[in-house]
Design a protein around this motif. Sequence first.
Motif, PDB file in Angstrom:
ATOM      1  N   THR A  78      51.450   4.130  -8.074  1.00 51.00           N
ATOM      2  CA  THR A  78      51.219   3.171  -6.993  1.00 51.00           C
ATOM      3  C   THR A  78      50.915   1.786  -7.566  1.00 51.00           C
ATOM      4  OG1 THR A  78      50.367   4.909  -5.548  1.00 51.00           O
ATOM      5  CG2 THR A  78      49.802   2.644  -4.984  1.00 51.00           C
ATOM      6  N   ARG A  79      50.070   1.754  -8.594  1.00 48.44           N
ATOM      7  CA  ARG A  79      49.721   0.469  -9.195  1.00 48.44           C
ATOM      8  C   ARG A  79      50.899  -0.122  -9.975  1.00 48.44           C
ATOM      9  NH1 ARG A  79      43.797   1.055 -11.855  1.00 48.44           N
ATOM     10  NH2 ARG A  79      44.041  -1.220 -11.869  1.00 48.44           N
ATOM     11  N   ILE A  80      51.635   0.731 -10.667  1.00 45.94           N
ATOM     12  CA  ILE A  80      52.789   0.243 -11.424  1.00 45.94           C
ATOM     13  C   ILE A  80      53.870  -0.276 -10.484  1.00 45.94           C
ATOM     14  CG2 ILE A  80      54.701   0.990 -12.897  1.00 45.94           C
ATOM     15  CD1 ILE A  80      52.679   2.844 -14.314  1.00 45.94           C
ATOM     16  N   ASN A  81      54.110   0.433  -9.383  1.00 43.05           N
ATOM     17  CA  ASN A  81      55.108  -0.026  -8.416  1.00 43.05           C
ATOM     18  C   ASN A  81      54.706  -1.362  -7.802  1.00 43.05           C
ATOM     19  OD1 ASN A  81      57.101   1.949  -8.571  1.00 43.05           O
ATOM     20  ND2 ASN A  81      56.014   3.316  -7.190  1.00 43.05           N
ATOM     21  N   ARG A  82      53.388  -1.548  -7.610  1.00 45.03           N
ATOM     22  CA  ARG A  82      52.939  -2.836  -7.100  1.00 45.03           C
ATOM     23  C   ARG A  82      53.258  -3.950  -8.091  1.00 45.03           C
ATOM     24  NH1 ARG A  82      47.839  -1.750  -6.236  1.00 45.03           N
ATOM     25  NH2 ARG A  82      47.026  -2.655  -8.163  1.00 45.03           N
ATOM     26  N   ASN A  83      53.051  -3.680  -9.382  1.00 44.87           N
ATOM     27  CA  ASN A  83      53.406  -4.669 -10.406  1.00 44.87           C
ATOM     28  C   ASN A  83      54.897  -4.970 -10.402  1.00 44.87           C
ATOM     29  OD1 ASN A  83      50.733  -4.686 -11.214  1.00 44.87           O
ATOM     30  ND2 ASN A  83      51.058  -3.219 -12.870  1.00 44.87           N
ATOM     31  N   LEU A  84      55.706  -3.913 -10.262  1.00 43.37           N
ATOM     32  CA  LEU A  84      57.157  -4.104 -10.268  1.00 43.37           C
ATOM     33  C   LEU A  84      57.625  -4.857  -9.030  1.00 43.37           C
ATOM     34  CD1 LEU A  84      58.281  -0.599 -11.599  1.00 43.37           C
ATOM     35  CD2 LEU A  84      58.081  -2.736 -12.876  1.00 43.37           C
ATOM     36  N   LYS A  85      56.984  -4.609  -7.876  1.00 40.88           N
ATOM     37  CA  LYS A  85      57.346  -5.330  -6.666  1.00 40.88           C
ATOM     38  C   LYS A  85      56.988  -6.806  -6.795  1.00 40.88           C
ATOM     39  CE  LYS A  85      57.069  -1.452  -3.407  1.00 40.88           C
ATOM     40  NZ  LYS A  85      56.325  -0.858  -2.263  1.00 40.88           N
ATOM     41  N   GLU A  86      55.817  -7.088  -7.396  1.00 41.27           N
ATOM     42  CA  GLU A  86      55.449  -8.489  -7.622  1.00 41.27           C
ATOM     43  C   GLU A  86      56.468  -9.164  -8.531  1.00 41.27           C
ATOM     44  OE1 GLU A  86      51.526  -8.511  -9.182  1.00 41.27           O
ATOM     45  OE2 GLU A  86      50.570  -7.904  -7.302  1.00 41.27           O
ATOM     46  N   ARG A  87      56.921  -8.440  -9.546  1.00 40.22           N
ATOM     47  CA  ARG A  87      57.942  -8.998 -10.435  1.00 40.22           C
ATOM     48  C   ARG A  87      59.227  -9.279  -9.679  1.00 40.22           C
ATOM     49  NH1 ARG A  87      61.067  -4.901 -13.979  1.00 40.22           N
ATOM     50  NH2 ARG A  87      61.798  -4.557 -11.855  1.00 40.22           N
ATOM     51  N   ASP A  88      59.640  -8.341  -8.803  1.00 33.53           N
ATOM     52  CA  ASP A  88      60.876  -8.531  -8.045  1.00 33.53           C
ATOM     53  C   ASP A  88      60.772  -9.729  -7.108  1.00 33.53           C
ATOM     54  OD1 ASP A  88      61.946  -6.338  -9.312  1.00 33.53           O
ATOM     55  OD2 ASP A  88      61.475  -4.934  -7.693  1.00 33.53           O
ATOM     56  N   VAL A  89      59.591  -9.896  -6.488  1.00 32.88           N
ATOM     57  CA  VAL A  89      59.396 -11.051  -5.603  1.00 32.88           C
ATOM     58  C   VAL A  89      59.483 -12.348  -6.400  1.00 32.88           C
ATOM     59  CG1 VAL A  89      57.704 -12.229  -4.147  1.00 32.88           C
ATOM     60  CG2 VAL A  89      58.056  -9.773  -3.898  1.00 32.88           C
ATOM     61  N   GLN A  90      58.864 -12.374  -7.578  1.00 31.79           N
ATOM     62  CA  GLN A  90      58.920 -13.572  -8.418  1.00 31.79           C
ATOM     63  C   GLN A  90      60.335 -13.856  -8.886  1.00 31.79           C
ATOM     64  OE1 GLN A  90      56.043 -12.352 -11.334  1.00 31.79           O
ATOM     65  NE2 GLN A  90      54.398 -13.554 -10.414  1.00 31.79           N
ATOM     66  N   LEU A  91      61.080 -12.806  -9.231  1.00 25.87           N
ATOM     67  CA  LEU A  91      62.465 -13.001  -9.660  1.00 25.87           C
ATOM     68  C   LEU A  91      63.326 -13.521  -8.512  1.00 25.87           C
ATOM     69  CD1 LEU A  91      63.101  -9.846 -11.900  1.00 25.87           C
ATOM     70  CD2 LEU A  91      62.983 -12.228 -12.640  1.00 25.87           C
ATOM     71  N   ALA A  92      63.082 -12.990  -7.303  1.00 21.00           N
ATOM     72  CA  ALA A  92      63.841 -13.467  -6.145  1.00 21.00           C
ATOM     73  C   ALA A  92      63.545 -14.942  -5.885  1.00 21.00           C
ATOM     74  CB  ALA A  92      63.505 -12.624  -4.913  1.00 21.00           C
TER      75      ALA A  92
END
Length: 438
Positions: free
Chosen positions: A193-207
């Motif tokens: 759950t915590r790792i997916n949150r980090n990955l989602k934040e990364r995806d938002v920043q990349l977008a």
Amino acid sequence: MSARSALQKHWKSLSAGAAEFENFAGHKNMLQLIHLRWLAVIGQISTILLATQGFGIRLPILPMLYVLAVLIAFNIGSHLRWHEEVSVSNRQLFFALLVDIGTLTAQLYLSGGTGNPFAFLYLLQVILSAVLLEVWSTWLVVAITTVCLMGLSRYSQPLQLPFDSPFSLFGLYRDGMLICFLLNAGLLVYFLTRINRNLKERDVQLAGLKQQAAEEEHIVRMGLLASGAAHELGTPLATLSVILGDWRRMPEFRDNPELLEELNEMQHQLKRCKSIVSGVLLSAGEARGESAAKTTLNHFLDALADEFRTTRQVTGFEYHNRNPEDIPVVSDVALKQMICNVLDNALEASPDWICFEVLREQDALTLRVTDRGPGFRAAILEKLGQPYQSTKGRAGSGLGLFFVMNVVRKLGGSVSAQNLPSGGACVEVQLPVTAFKL
């Protein structure tokens, strides 16, 4: 040519920024692995104590403590390193997981091999690798864990119970499997759950980075078009200037005050057109490096307001400069055009009255432009600053706030807009003074 080079730089910055966001997400995930490793240390110590003291199982305590010491030392080193360094690559995450797999294999070898129910903790490592690592690394982890399991099925130190023990190895294996399942499930839910949150934040920043790069590319292409048009307009404007100069010397115009006044107005407007063309040429490409000038903040803003008042047909223009301290700054054409763009948009919406206010709190400068026009539509406010979002209803409009947003973003500031309850709209541009302070 500078605009084309800027276009290439935008795409290079996109690639560099994407890699930077990847590394930042990897750093957060590395910290999660460090936390998980501390839990593994606590779990191993608890399991050794329970097995030896609670169930009387004979274990090689000293070698197992050596393995624990290696794991603790590695985790302390990881914590010290990644506390200072914030960029983590895929290879570094892969190496960290390999250390976890190696220590788990060593502990299983000393405690029954595949006969130890905690051998299913390999699944935790495989699932973490699938989430954190690139595809090739994940398959390599699968191969390594498979080889480790195959080796443990043939080579390991067996578990031994005392002859008078009330427990059986089968019963302990069954209970251990239940505990291992609960551990796997709980750790996976919590950490994934915590790792997916980090990955989602990364995806938002990349977008956001991709959107910014696309907008900047659009600006560079518009700059190429504008600079080309400015070059083309230079010749006819020069010709008109010569013709107007000849007319001033002709008796028909020189002796007629009304025609002479109109000629003066035409020359004034022509001079303004030349100034605009020069500004376009200066601001194309690296505007801040090519058109920068030393001035003071209040002088720059006061001069801009005076020029706007004299060159625009506005009935009521209020200007309030509430900057308490005048400081030396660097001004340039791009900054001036950005502020004038906001004022022009307000003037077009409200020809009778606009207000320009300047406020400053410490290192934050706020430029507030208020009008009494119809205000923004809700759809425009939701997509503020995106190109071709306009209330004017004609082709090519909607670029004003788009350019404003990008210039402000380059300076590290922000733009906000809202409709006022009493009618009209308000646009606020917030800029850090450090962006142009000398």
